[in-house]
Design a protein around this motif. Structure first.
Motif, short mmCIF file in Angstrom:
data_model
loop_
_atom_site.label_atom_id
_atom_site.label_comp_id
_atom_site.label_asym_id
_atom_site.label_seq_id
_atom_site.Cartn_x
_atom_site.Cartn_y
_atom_site.Cartn_z
N LEU A 251 -1.50 26.22 9.41
CA LEU A 251 -1.16 26.72 10.74
C LEU A 251 -1.22 25.58 11.76
O LEU A 251 -2.00 24.63 11.61
N ASP B 125 -4.51 20.91 13.33
CA ASP B 125 -3.92 21.88 12.40
C ASP B 125 -5.02 22.64 11.66
O ASP B 125 -6.12 22.11 11.42
N GLY C 21 -1.97 28.61 16.10
CA GLY C 21 -1.96 29.73 15.17
C GLY C 21 -0.63 30.02 14.53
O GLY C 21 -0.54 30.87 13.63
N ASN C 22 0.43 29.34 14.96
CA ASN C 22 1.73 29.57 14.33
C ASN C 22 1.73 29.03 12.90
O ASN C 22 1.18 27.95 12.63
N VAL C 23 2.38 29.76 12.00
CA VAL C 23 2.39 29.37 10.60
C VAL C 23 3.39 28.25 10.38
O VAL C 23 4.58 28.38 10.67
N LEU D 115 -0.05 37.30 11.14
CA LEU D 115 0.33 35.96 10.69
C LEU D 115 1.77 35.97 10.20
O LEU D 115 2.17 36.86 9.44
N TYR E 263 -2.66 28.74 3.55
CA TYR E 263 -2.10 28.73 4.90
C TYR E 263 -2.19 27.34 5.51
O TYR E 263 -3.23 26.67 5.40
#
Length: 413
Positions: free
Chosen positions: A239, A222, A243-245, A196, A237
């Motif tokens: 994301l 999201d 899956g991108n933060v 991550l 979190y």
């Protein structure tokens, strides 16, 4: 949350042990428990076949068409995945808690009014290493293995055994104390433990941190989640659907209960609810250490989705919750949510008893609780009749008001 503030918070987290409390106990070689858990379970299984769900699985399940009762609609097709612990034994050793087993991914393909099932162990680094050694080489949170290898990071013993979600074109198998595990959707093969924050402004600051097994996917796709660190810090979190933060933050709650399994979101806020738990370090075993105290109120932290900071908190009567249903918020800020509320934490400890084949009626059953957090700082609560667990809603209404509430409850004891 500003990047400078976030990095400062992460430095504080990093200064304490990165390992969960359970993992830090795994480094010392300890003698195996005197109780022959495997024999007790097998004796019980012989007379109580309903224990089959907790029996050990030795190998993958090859694709097979399942026998059906009834009929599947002709236009219903798709693939349904489930994940859970399946390898409970190696040699003479049987894990002592149901949460310790290595994860197996189950795939049910519905097509042409048939269902084809396939089951495959998730080949995590831990599973792969122990398969090659033909024995458990790492202690679990509850089970101590003689001469166990040291645990370097939580992902060393990441079993990927608790939940499965679709992220982009892949699947993520989730645990509690470490990284998500990426799995190829079609081949069901292990890909890697997800880094991550990689290729983002967060770089390596999120790598290996706890990531809860029950993230919330909002109607936009999201993904929101939290991770409880043994220091009492909670990582938050946000994301994208791939899956991108997008954003991350840390809040210091001073929570010492060592068990925080689920949370909620509204369209504006995250709700982190800290149950009435504490840890008794004089007791051996991570789960056994977790105790309930009626003098500790459940704390509700209302966290802004924009700033990832706590903007308000409430205190509810003592209680423990494994799973929540949904939350939503009125225009004036009044928040509503529902939960399967236990009067204590005995349900967690009964998952040790069942590994010994002890079948007993749960002395504590969860009730559906409908809770309202009023803007003035007080709350109201309605308890529904019957028992309930694992309430769920579809992704398109997560965090939004439901037009109809139908609790999944049972009157049976």
């Amino acid at each position: 949350m500003q990047r400078r503030q976030f990095l400062k918070s992460m430095a504080i987290v990093g200064a304490s042990s990165v390992l969960p409390a359970s993992a830090t106990l795994l480094t010392a070689p300890l003698a195996p428990a005197m109780v022959n858990v495997k024999q007790l379970f097998n004796d019980a299984l012989a007379v109580h076949p309903e224990l089959i769900g907790f029996a050990n699985v030795e190998r993958n399940f090859e694709p097979q068409t399942l026998s059906l009762e009834g009929r599947i609609p002709a236009d219903l097709h798709g693939v349904f995945y489930r994940n859970g612990p399946a390898k409970h034994e190696s040699g003479a050793i049987r894990y002592q808690h149901a949460f310790e087993g290595d994860g197996m991914l189950q795939r049910f393909e519905i097509k042409n009014q048939n269902i084809v099932h396939r089951g495959q162990f998730i080949n995590t680094p831990k599973f792969s290493q122990e398969q090659q050694a033909q024995q458990f080489v790492y202690s679990g949170p509850e089970t101590k293995i003689a001469h166990a290898l040291p645990v370097v990071t939580p992902d060393t013993v990441n079993t990927a055994n608790t939940n499965i979600i679709a992220v982009g074109d892949d699947l993520w198998a989730l645990w509690e104390a470490g990284s998500p595990t990426k799995i190829d959707r079609d081949s069901m093969q292990f890909q890697q433990q997800v880094h991550l924050g990689a290729e983002s402004k967060y770089a390596n600051t999120l790598q290996g941190l706890p990531f809860s097994a029950h993230p919330k996917v909002d109607p936009s796709g999201d993904i929101w989640n939290f991770g409880l660190h043994p220091s009492g810090n909670i990582v938050l979190y946000h994301l994208a659907s791939n899956g991108n933060v997008k954003n991350a933050g840390v809040i210091n709650t001073q929570y010492r209960g060592a068990m925080l399994h689920d949370f909620l979101i509204t369209d504006k806020h995250l709700l982190i609810i800290l149950p009435s738990l504490f840890t008794d370090k004089s007791i051996e075993g991570h789960f056994e250490q977790i105790k309930y105290n009626t003098d500790i109120p459940m704390r509700v932290l209302v966290i802004s989705k924009q700033s990832l900071t706590v903007i308000k908190h409430y205190e509810l009567p003592a209680g423990f919750v494994f799973h929540y249903g949904n939350a939503w918020e009125e225009i004036n800020g009044t928040i509503h949510f529902d939960a399967s509320l236990y009067p204590d934490v005995n349900v967690l400890h009964k998952l040790s008893n069942v590994m010994q084949g002890k079948i007993e009626q749960a002395s504590t059953k969860a009730k559906t609780a409908l809770i309202t957090l009023h803007t003035e700082g007080h709350y109201s609560m309605q308890i529904m009749p019957g028992t309930s667990e694992f309430p769920c809603v579809c992704d398109h209404v997560v965090g939004l008001k439901k037009p109809l509430f139908i609790p999944s409850v049972s009157q049976n004891q």
